[in-house]
Design an enzyme around this catalytic site. Structure first.
Site: not given
Ligand code: GLN
Length: 481
Positions: A154, A79, A178
């Site tokens: 994400s 990532k 995420s």
């Molecule tokens: N979707 C969650 C957020 O927007 C989790 C993001 C993540 O785990 N990096 O914060």
């Protein structure tokens, strides 16, 4: 060789039988990934030279008859929030579009020490904020299972490359879901280890008390192998744990008879009906494998989203303060005084979601609101962690859905941040408590959309979590019911 279906074992066998060299595999993987990428936009860039030099090292080891690392020759995507020296690390943000990583993340070093071949950096939501990968400054990622749908976020790119077969495994990061949510949306395995299990040195910080690095793979064993390679104490990250790292793949014995599994009743309300049906069938498979199932309660669950969006925005507003055009970031051309330069750089550079979080986070930390919001949220976090430790006094693992619904259409939830935030309703609790959790494929809906089942275990109990997931996978998932 069917490159899109390769596993870590498949790479090892192919190398041993001399069906391909690590260099040939790296070249073919890069060509395949580059060719497929326009379909999904899952890679932001490729690290060709680095990949070929890592592969050449593996080939030299083979030529010298040396024993190989557990990831020898395995093409891996990382990532774009995890530093790989000499490669861009954009965090999918315009602000960092030209930022070159000056050093390696510990996770990247350990991948290569184990023989892994990093072929590229995966797209994601900007600074890992989002649930659909639509917040990337470099375009959304499409779900390989249905190109009109999101891959989740994400770490959407990291999930898509593994689902598409353009990398054997990948690394993502998880702060509120995420890794697990995109794994579930793309029909693959995704693991959020215990907080502290994997060093975050070289991971761009979003919310430091919640950030984790973890694996994606097409089967449970590959995630077990990958986690084993990157886990363990790192002096460069004071939050990394001293706990010894078990041999995770060796623990996949298939023996789960008598394992006690709790179903937290708060996680089964409001599910899309097909998601609920598949998870129920999955639970039935676990019963047939000899697990003892009981309903339990995690009463503080309803406050989790509110607490998470206070804590993560507070930490993000502090972590993102460094992107001011002085040290890391592309500076705005609209100069002016120092304050104006900050304002232009940040105003032009950050996307809407990052701005929303910085404003929210600054607000909840400000004088007079700190006690009303931030302190309360931390208290709720303690209650959530306590719910889990009470549960783990009775059961060995918890099983829940990962997401209330399968992958949604691109654009479907963009206009309503609250709807988007609800995607993470079942995943953020695990991060708040710092316990290991994972998504394992649990069949497809009638429309062919994958659904993931979440397994959560007590701190540092990844081995038990993998054992249960592996037994479930080998039983055929919900089809084994
Ligand atoms: N979707 C969650 C957020 O927007 C989790 C993001 C993540 O785990 N990096 O914060």
């Amino acid at each position: 060789m069917n490159i899109a279906a390769l596993t870590i074992d498949g790479v090892r066998e192919g190398l041993a039988r001399k069906e391909f060299s690590a260099t040939e595999l790296a070249r073919q993987s890069l060509a395949f990934a580059e060719g497929e990428n326009p379909k999904t936009n899952a890679y932001l860039h490729f690290s060709r030279e680095r990949a070929l030099s890592a592969a050449a090292k593996v080939d030299e080891q083979i030529a010298r008859g040396e024993s190989l690392g557990p990831l020898a020759g395995v093409p891996i995507a990382v990532k774009d929030v995890i530093l790989v020296k000499g490669e861009r690390n954009t965090c999918a943000s315009r602000l960092l579009q030209n930022y070159i990583a000056p050093y390696d993340a510990t996770a990247a070093i350990r991948l290569e020490q184990a023989g892994g071949v990093i072929i590229g950096k995966a797209n994601c939501d900007e600074f890992a904020m989002g649930s659909s990968n639509e917040n990337s400054a470099f375009g959304a990622v499409r779900n390989p299972r249905d190109l009109d749908r999101v891959p989740g976020g994400s770490s959407g790119g990291s999930a898509a490359v593994v689902a598409q077969g353009t990398a054997v495994v990948s690394l993502g990061s998880d702060t509120g879901g995420s890794i697990r949510q995109p794994a579930s949306f793309c029909g693959i395995v995704g693991v959020t280890p215990t907080y502290g299990r994997v060093s975050r040195y070289g991971l761009t910080a979003f919310a430091s008390s919640l950030d984790h690095i973890g694996p994606f793979s097409r089967n449970v064993k590959d995630s077990a192998t990958l986690l084993g390679a990157i886990a363990g104490r790192d002096p460069m990250d004071a939050t990394s744990a001293f706990a010894p790292v078990p041999d995770y793949p060796a623990g996949l014995t298939g023996e789960v008879r008598g394992m006690r599994i709790g179903l937290p009743k708060e996680y089964f309300a409001g599910l899309a009906s097909e998601t609920g049906d598949l998870i129920e069938k999955g639970i039935y498979t676990l019963k047939k494998l000899g697990c003892e199932i009981e309903e339990i309660s995690l009463p503080s669950t309803e406050y989790a989203i509110s607490a998470y969006y206070i804590i993560c925005t507070a930490e993000a507003s502090s972590n993102l303060a460094r992107y001011d055009g002085v040290r890391y970031t592309s500076r705005s051309a609209n100069g002016g005084s120092l304050i104006e330069m900050y304002r232009h750089t940040r105003g032009e550079g950050f996307g809407a979601e990052c701005k929303r979080r910085i404003m929210l986070g600054t607000y909840v930390l400000s004088h007079g609101y700190y006690d009303a919001y931030y302190k309360k949220a931390q208290q709720v976090r303690t209650l959530i962690a306590r719910d889990f430790s009470n549960a783990f006094a009775r059961v060995d693992a918890l099983v829940t859905p990962v997401s209330p619904f399968p992958a949604f259409k691109l654009g479907e939830k963009l206009a309503d941040p609250m709807q988007m935030y609800l995607s993470d309703i079942y995943t953020i609790t695990g991060d708040l408590a710092g316990i290991p959790c994972m998504s394992v494929p649990c069949g497809d809906t009638g429309g062919g959309l994958p659904v993931g089942m979440q397994i959560l275990c007590n701190h540092f109990e990844e081995a038990a979590m993998f054992r249960l997931a592996d037994a479930f996978e080998k039983a055929g998932g919900p089809a084994g019911a």
